[in-house]
Every structure is written in structure tokens, then in C-alpha cells.
Design a protein around this motif. Structure first.
Motif, PDB file in Angstrom:
ATOM      1  N   HIS A  26      -5.843  17.472  -5.273  1.00 43.85           N
ATOM      2  CA  HIS A  26      -4.678  16.683  -5.656  1.00 43.85           C
ATOM      3  C   HIS A  26      -5.067  15.210  -5.770  1.00 43.85           C
ATOM      4  N   LYS A  27      -4.422  14.497  -6.678  1.00 44.44           N
ATOM      5  CA  LYS A  27      -4.575  13.050  -6.749  1.00 44.44           C
ATOM      6  C   LYS A  27      -3.511  12.410  -5.852  1.00 44.44           C
ATOM      7  N   ILE A  28      -3.952  11.662  -4.881  1.00 45.94           N
ATOM      8  CA  ILE A  28      -3.046  11.071  -3.898  1.00 45.94           C
ATOM      9  C   ILE A  28      -3.146   9.562  -4.014  1.00 45.94           C
ATOM     10  N   ALA A  29      -2.056   8.920  -4.413  1.00 49.02           N
ATOM     11  CA  ALA A  29      -2.075   7.479  -4.654  1.00 49.02           C
ATOM     12  C   ALA A  29      -1.044   6.763  -3.789  1.00 49.02           C
ATOM     13  N   ASP A  30      -1.424   5.601  -3.305  1.00 50.16           N
ATOM     14  CA  ASP A  30      -0.511   4.714  -2.591  1.00 50.16           C
ATOM     15  C   ASP A  30      -0.654   3.328  -3.219  1.00 50.16           C
ATOM     16  N   PRO A  31       0.309   2.916  -4.024  1.00 45.82           N
ATOM     17  CA  PRO A  31       0.182   1.646  -4.749  1.00 45.82           C
ATOM     18  C   PRO A  31       0.352   0.408  -3.868  1.00 45.82           C
ATOM     19  N   ALA A  32       0.734   0.590  -2.641  1.00 44.70           N
ATOM     20  CA  ALA A  32       0.880  -0.544  -1.714  1.00 44.70           C
ATOM     21  C   ALA A  32       0.490  -0.066  -0.332  1.00 44.70           C
ATOM     22  N   CYS A  33      -0.814   0.150  -0.110  1.00 46.88           N
ATOM     23  CA  CYS A  33      -1.254   0.960   1.025  1.00 46.88           C
ATOM     24  C   CYS A  33      -1.265   0.232   2.359  1.00 46.88           C
ATOM     25  N   GLY A  34      -1.186  -1.100   2.359  1.00 45.58           N
ATOM     26  CA  GLY A  34      -1.230  -1.792   3.643  1.00 45.58           C
ATOM     27  C   GLY A  34      -2.487  -1.442   4.409  1.00 45.58           C
ATOM     28  N   SER A  35      -2.343  -0.865   5.590  1.00 43.20           N
ATOM     29  CA  SER A  35      -3.504  -0.477   6.394  1.00 43.20           C
ATOM     30  C   SER A  35      -3.991   0.931   6.085  1.00 43.20           C
ATOM     31  N   GLY A  36      -3.404   1.568   5.082  1.00 46.51           N
ATOM     32  CA  GLY A  36      -3.894   2.871   4.631  1.00 46.51           C
ATOM     33  C   GLY A  36      -3.433   4.049   5.440  1.00 46.51           C
ATOM     34  N   GLY A  37      -2.322   3.911   6.147  1.00 46.81           N
ATOM     35  CA  GLY A  37      -1.863   4.983   7.026  1.00 46.81           C
ATOM     36  C   GLY A  37      -1.571   6.284   6.317  1.00 46.81           C
ATOM     37  N   PHE A  38      -0.894   6.229   5.171  1.00 47.19           N
ATOM     38  CA  PHE A  38      -0.551   7.456   4.454  1.00 47.19           C
ATOM     39  C   PHE A  38      -1.786   8.131   3.876  1.00 47.19           C
ATOM     40  N   LEU A  39      -2.727   7.329   3.379  1.00 50.70           N
ATOM     41  CA  LEU A  39      -3.947   7.912   2.829  1.00 50.70           C
ATOM     42  C   LEU A  39      -4.759   8.598   3.928  1.00 50.70           C
TER      43      LEU A  39
END
Length: 285
Positions: free
Chosen positions: A211-224
Motif C-alpha cells: 500500500h502507498k501510505i502518505a502523511d502530507p503533514a507528518c510532524g514527528s512521523g507518528g502515523f507513519l
């Protein structure tokens, strides 16, 4: 003033960060729980100081932690004395030495109820504390918070001695800084999502390898990181790994990708996309 003491400001930031990452994301709730802990710490310190002063001057002083305490709910029961708690165990300097699980149960079930009943069942203090609740959810968070508050008080004491500023004034500065965090709600409108919420969302979305998983405003990258850990964990389970244990949030997670095939690692490496800058309208990590 705190702007002249970067060490103290850093400790306060650490305390806030521990509450955010520990699952208390509402700043009002965080400041409430921090205040309770600060009160516990200061109560013990003042009591010890007054006892030492009384010993020096020869005056009589009865410690607030002398004798035993019976919780209000047991006072009208037969033989209430069997529910008595040694007040010495309710001191900050006593319970901070306990193991994490024991400390949390002790503070929740004994220390905090004792504080609410400190001036007697009919006092104004007890009336205003009637609906107060100690809701720090994790043993690890309590241990880290207690440790950091001890460090904050050490810096305040050092600052007071070296710069001649009254300890009470430094306390006021510290509390004002804690309160200012409520107004800023993180930093400049950026909110960090608690890690247990990230894990839950990953559990619900169930991201898969490829899957392509994108976070356009990732901050500290928690969701990634949450997506990465979920994928790696599921692959490890499919590969037959059976020694995975739930973490403190109750989720089974691993970050070890060394057991994956080179192809799987390459696919995983190309799955996560992010924009590092975090605009005020969206802060995810």
C-alpha cells in the motif's frame, strides 16, 4: 524568570511530552494531573521542612504523615481500624521508590484519596476536591512524571540558592509556564496524536505491504511509524513468530524488519511517503 533558565524550561517541556506520549492528549487534563503530582511533592517537602524547623527550635509539630489514616468509606464499618493505612507510606519520598505497577495502584487507591481527605471530611478543601479524579493511565507514565518532577524541583532549589530568588517565586514561574502550554495547545497550534490512538487507527485501517501510505503533514512521523509497525508485525506473525507480547497499550507490535525478505523490505521502504513540514491546519504525528 524561566527565560533565563533553559534547563528548567527543558524539564517542563519533557514533562509535557511525557504526558502527550503517555496518552493524555487534552492539555486541560494534563495540567490537572500534573498539578496533583506537584501538590503531592510539595506537601512532602514542606512537611519535612517544618519537622526539621521544629526539631531545631524545640517546638512541637505533628507531621501530616504521622499515624494512620482510615479511608472515609470504611469509617462507619465494623472494626474500621483494620482498614487503616500507615500515613508514612503516603509520602512522595516513600511511594516514588515503588515498582511501577505498585506505585500506580498505591497513588490511585491510597495517596490521592488521602489528599482529598487531607483537612477532614467537612473542610472546604475536601468539598472542592470532591469530584477530582486521578486518571494517569499507565505505570510507566507515572514513574516518568515522578522522576521529571523530582528533577524540576532540584533545578528550582539550585536556582533559588544560586540566584537568590525565592523558591515560591520560581514555583509561580514554573506553573505559569505549564499554564501557557494550554493556551498554545502544543506548539503554534500543532497537535500530537497520542501513540495509543495511532495504534488503534492502524489496527482499524489495517495497512498492508504494498500500500502507498502518505502523511502530507507528518510532524514527528507518528502515523507513519504506526503503519510501519503494524505491517512489520503482521508479516512477522504470518512468518510464524509467536513470542510477540502486547505492549503497555495492549497492542502487539514489533519494529524489527530484519527477518523480512529483501523484496519485502524494498517494498516496505517505498510504501511510506511524508511531507516533513507541518502546517497549522493539520498536524498528525
Amino acid at each position: 524568570m524561566l527565560q533565563n533558565n533553559p534547563e528548567l524550561k527543558s524539564k517542563i517541556d519533557q514533562l509535557w511530552n511525557k504526558f502527550w506520549s503517555g496518552g493524555i492528549s487534552n492539555p486541560l487534563t494534563a495540567i490537572e494531573q500534573i498539578t496533583y503530582l506537584l501538590f503531592m511533592k510539595r506537601l512532602d517537602e514542606l512537611d519535612q521542612k517544618r519537622q526539621a524547623d521544629a526539631d531545631w527550635t524545640g517546638e512541637n509539630y505533628t507531621s501530616k504523615f504521622e499515624g494512620s489514616w482510615i479511608p472515609p468509606e470504611y469509617r462507619n464499618q465494623p472494626a474500621p481500624e483494620k482498614f487503616a493505612i500507615d500515613k508514612r507510606t503516603l509520602r512522595w519520598n516513600e511511594f516514588k521508590r515503588m515498582q511501577a505497577e505498585e506505585m500506580l495502584l498505591h497513588v490511585q487507591g491510597k495517596v490521592f484519596p488521602f489528599l482529598k481527605d487531607l483537612n477532614g471530611a467537612e473542610s472546604n478543601f475536601t468539598h472542592h476536591m470532591k469530584n477530582a479524579v486521578f486518571i494517569i493511565p499507565k505505570p510507566a507514565l507515572l514513574v516518568e512524571a515522578v522522576k521529571t518532577i523530582d528533577e524540576i524541583f532540584e533545578v528550582m532549589e539550585k536556582d533559588s540558592q544560586e540566584k537568590g530568588q525565592a523558591f515560591q517565586d520560581i514555583q509561580g514561574d514554573v506553573y505559569e509556564m505549564l499554564l501557557s502550554e494550554i493556551a498554545t495547545a502544543g506548539k503554534n497550534g500543532q497537535f500530537r496524536t497520542p501513540r495509543h490512538i495511532i495504534k488503534l487507527i492502524a489496527e482499524l485501517v489495517q495497512p498492508q505491504l504494498g500500500h502507498k501510505i502518505a502523511d502530507p503533514a507528518c510532524g514527528s512521523g507518528g502515523f507513519l511509524l504506526g503503519a510501519y509497525q503494524y505491517i512489520v508485525t503482521q508479516l512477522a506473525i504470518k512468518a510464524g513468530k509467536s513470542d510477540l507480547t502486547p505492549d503497555e497499550d495492549g497492542f502487539v507490535r514489533t519494529s524489527i524488519a530484519a527477518g523480512l525478505t529483501e523484496k519485502a523490505q524494498a517494498v516496505l521502504a517505498g510504501s511510506l511517503w511524508a511531507m516533513i513540514s507541518t502546517p497549522p491546519w493539520s498536524a498528525w504525528g
